[in-house]
Enzyme design. Structure first.
Site, PDB file in Angstrom:
ATOM      1  CB  THR A   1      -0.982   0.018   1.398  1.00 18.73           C
ATOM      2  OG1 THR A   1      -1.776  -1.142   0.909  1.00 18.73           O
ATOM      3  CG2 THR A   1      -1.802   1.311   1.223  1.00 18.73           C
TER       4      THR A   1
ATOM      5  CB  CYS B   1      23.210   7.491   5.534  1.00 16.39           C
ATOM      6  SG  CYS B   1      22.255   8.777   4.825  1.00 16.39           S
TER       7      CYS B   1
END
Length: 388
Positions: free
Chosen positions: A243, A331
């Site tokens: 979704t 990161c």
């Protein structure tokens, strides 16, 4: 009295922009699933389709060629694979070639094992060595499958712009695929997938003032595509099931539109502020080393070394002065380590470096405060060669 905090780490993440925030608040009022056929679902689908058009416009692409992902890391893992489809026919990529300065999301090689990954060196100025790339492509074993090459358009630490179009011409002459990490480029320089001659672009929302948790893989066409990384209900034309992260996608689209609208004016203003910053650093500490200063860089990034100051020490010192900056990529789960980018450029990684990256809200006063902090820190550092 509390310090007036100054945020100078826009390459790590940009604060959520006003246009993206407003679009997301409107989207929160829509209850439907974009895969549903009723009116609420169609309203959600229309909002996703609008965002797809906005992201496509940012990079000169067809909206049909934009695949939404959870971020740039997922997009990299999606496209860096030995397994492609030409229509329904399987096609194999035999080896992955990456520049030595790629982001960790690329350096891990995606779905390639390490034995099928090679690095392309860069010059001391941080520019990918095209002659070395040509040699690697010339020796590629065609029986193993086609070559796939990944070169970032703008390095996240130095801000240096890479000769991607020239590299792509070489790659295509050898029958290969060109993947471009454009995460740090969009919103700072014009980016067009066709002008770059790239087969795939990797994008991230939160670098341009959109929400975290959404990115995109943009393809040049639909005939040749990587096999899906995430399978399931067939969303995103079957390329990326699950979704859709509807509200984040809407915010990403609004941020992309804002980045494109403000590109020229913002770039000029940021270049002026960056030059002001670097001139002030040289005045306060003439021995400061600004990496990539002699080559083409984006307007907002300054990657510098203060001899005698370790990266982690410098980052903490600036933070105590109210300045948020970074020691290279943000990161790696908060770790401050040696920069692989400095190593690739032929510098001693123990030299250490800090990155200041500016953004839409950066002001002259912010630069003045950053320079005042820089001068204090530079004055009290250990002389070069002493233990910090």
């Amino acid at each position: 009295m509390a310090l007036n905090r100054i945020y100078l780490d826009w390459n790590a993440t940009a604060p959520l922009g006003a246009r993206a925030r407003a679009a997301m608040l409107d989207a929160l009022r829509l209850p439907g699933n974009a895969s549903s056929v009723h009116g609420e679902g169609r309203a959600a689908r229309a909002a996703v389709d609008k965002a797809r058009r906005q992201v496509a416009a940012l990079v000169g692409s067809d909206p049909a060629h934009v695949i939404f992902t959870s971020g740039a890391t997922e997009a990299a893992n999606h496209v860096l694979t030995p397994d492609f489809l030409m229509g329904r026919a399987p096609l194999t990529a035999g080896h992955l070639y990456i520049s030595a300065i790629e982001h960790l999301a690329i350096r891990e090689g995606g779905r390639f094992d390490q034995g099928r990954l090679s690095q392309v060196p860069v010059s001391r100025d941080g520019i990918v060595d095209l002659a070395a790339l040509e040699a690697l492509l010339g020796s590629h074993d065609r029986n193993s499958g086609l070559p796939i090459v990944a070169v970032m358009l703008v390095n996240n630490e130095t801000g240096i712009v890479q000769p991607v179009a020239e590299a792509a011409a070489m790659v295509h002459a050898h029958g290969g695929l060109m993947v471009v990490d454009a995460v740090q480029a969009v919103g700072r320089i014009p980016v067009d997938i066709n002008t770059l001659d790239a087969d795939f672009l990797i994008l991230s929302s939160h670098k341009i003032g959109g929400p975290k948790g959404v990115g995109a893989l943009v393809s040049r066409g639909e005939a040749l595509m990587p096999k899906p990384l995430i399978r399931g209900g067939g969303q995103e034309k079957g390329h990326r099931s699950g979704t859709e992260n509807f509200h984040a996608i809407v915010g990403f689209g609004a941020a992309a539109e804002a980045a494109l609208d403000n590109l020229g004016q913002r770039s000029s203003a940021l270049a002026t502020l960056r030059d002001q910053l670097e001139q002030g650093m040289h005045q306060a500490a003439p021995d400061v080393i600004i990496h990539g200063v002699d080559v083409n860089r984006v307007c907002n990034t300054s990657f510098f070394t203060l001899p005698g100051l370790k990266s982690e020490t410098g980052q903490i010192a600036f933070d105590l002065e109210g300045i948020a900056l970074s020691a290279g990529s943000a990161c790696s789960s908060g770790k401050v380590g040696e920069s692989h980018v400095l190593t690739a450029m032929g510098h001693d990684p123990k030299l250490g470096a800090l990155r200041i990256s500016l953004g839409a809200d950066t002001t002259n006063d912010d630069i003045a405060q950053a320079l005042a902090a820089f001068a204090k820190i530079a004055a009290r550092r250990k002389p070069a060669g002493e233990a910090a």
